[in-house]
Scaffold this motif. Sequence first.
Motif, mmCIF file in Angstrom:
data_model
loop_
_atom_site.group_PDB
_atom_site.id
_atom_site.type_symbol
_atom_site.label_atom_id
_atom_site.label_comp_id
_atom_site.label_asym_id
_atom_site.label_seq_id
_atom_site.Cartn_x
_atom_site.Cartn_y
_atom_site.Cartn_z
ATOM 1 N N PHE A 96 4.418 14.907 69.756
ATOM 2 C CA PHE A 96 3.926 13.707 70.442
ATOM 3 C C PHE A 96 4.315 12.456 69.653
ATOM 4 O O PHE A 96 4.750 11.454 70.242
ATOM 5 C CB PHE A 96 2.406 13.771 70.613
ATOM 6 N N TYR A 99 7.849 11.617 70.246
ATOM 7 C CA TYR A 99 8.008 10.925 71.533
ATOM 8 C C TYR A 99 7.633 9.451 71.411
ATOM 9 O O TYR A 99 8.333 8.566 71.925
ATOM 10 C CB TYR A 99 7.152 11.612 72.602
ATOM 11 N N VAL A 100 6.537 9.159 70.720
ATOM 12 C CA VAL A 100 6.108 7.774 70.507
ATOM 13 C C VAL A 100 7.201 6.985 69.786
ATOM 14 O O VAL A 100 7.526 5.849 70.161
ATOM 15 C CB VAL A 100 4.795 7.733 69.696
ATOM 16 N N THR A 126 9.914 5.649 78.915
ATOM 17 C CA THR A 126 8.712 6.339 79.389
ATOM 18 C C THR A 126 8.872 6.814 80.824
ATOM 19 O O THR A 126 8.528 7.954 81.161
ATOM 20 C CB THR A 126 7.485 5.408 79.286
ATOM 21 N N PHE A 284 8.465 15.453 74.169
ATOM 22 C CA PHE A 284 7.268 15.283 74.996
ATOM 23 C C PHE A 284 6.983 16.538 75.810
ATOM 24 O O PHE A 284 5.825 16.939 75.975
ATOM 25 C CB PHE A 284 7.432 14.076 75.926
ATOM 26 N N GLY A 308 1.249 7.312 74.872
ATOM 27 C CA GLY A 308 2.326 7.254 73.890
ATOM 28 C C GLY A 308 3.072 5.934 73.948
ATOM 29 O O GLY A 308 3.423 5.358 72.906
ATOM 30 N N SER A 312 3.467 3.125 71.001
ATOM 31 C CA SER A 312 4.813 2.761 70.546
ATOM 32 C C SER A 312 4.992 1.261 70.378
ATOM 33 O O SER A 312 5.920 0.809 69.684
ATOM 34 C CB SER A 312 5.869 3.277 71.535
#
Length: 352
Positions: A96, A99-100, A126, A284, A308, A312
């Motif tokens: 996770f 992904y962020v 996203t 993700f 997320g 970010s």
Amino acid sequence: MKKNELSFISVAFMYVGTIMGAGFASGREIWQFFGVFGKMGYVGVVFVAACFMLVGFMTSRIARALGTSEMGAVTVPAGNRFLKGFVAHFMAIILFLAYVTLDAAGGAIGSQQFGQSPMLGGAVVTSLVILTVIGGVDRGSGGSRYIVPFLMATVIFTGASVVAKHGGLAFPEATFEASPLAGNWLLAAAMYLSYNMLPVIPIVSVASIRARSSGHAYAGSVLGGLFMGAMAFMLFAAMMTDMSFSASMDMPMLAFSGRLSTAANAVYLGVLFFAIYASATINFYGFTIKYVKEPKRTVKIIAAALVGFLVSLVGFTQIIAYVFPVIGLLGISIMLMLGVNFVRTGRKEKMR
């Protein structure tokens, strides 16, 4: 993918594709963990290159010996249930956070390259990730590994061109402010190795199990580490040619490509964006497998992705400087467990 179909080069490309996300290809990671230390960073890069090969081999050997790619079994000695559970949850959190970071990288591209708000680039990443994961990334993402050779060639060629333009390797005495969590080159190198290898361990394990033979598995895992080391060295060498310029950019290598030519900048931008999208999607999706279940899976996917995205907005550079070292510190313990498991597995094989 059928069992026993992967050649050593396929194993190597899967290794590279796992690490080669925005943080690596942009040069930001290499700068933060090596570049800030000046010429001592060369020592750090060579050290990490050797460790990339060693850890890849250890992972491959354990997976083949145990006949499993399960993360807990590969990393945890003696099959401790508590540690296995901890590793599984820890890995999901790492995915996770990856992904962020990639969301933040999308924002950094929009800001640095086009002068737009970081929110715009992050929102694009996203949205693409949400659409892909909902649509079934497990069926389509495997093809991304076929573009890895092109990504590698682009990174190496761009780095080599920058070094050649400046007359060869530079060994500057100057140093820049390091992350307070990684204040010397050795600690920084250990952190860099550990957080990069965490997602690699399950991928190399799977690839090794599916390799044509133990020889292909071992050669591929070592070759993948060698490829990563070579690219890291080339990126580092390029950024050493102008340390002040490297320090001032969120994505140094993208900026350096702009110094070469408009065409080189456009190609590197495309490569970088693809790396961001592909890595963000895979990371993700891995997180959703662990925590996002039915009912209302689609709603949960969208909600998790938006959370997320909001995180970010802290910023790409800040995440690399502060979040990654924390992950690296925690990951060192997993690297140590992997080493113990490697020795333990080797002893069992000898006894047999």
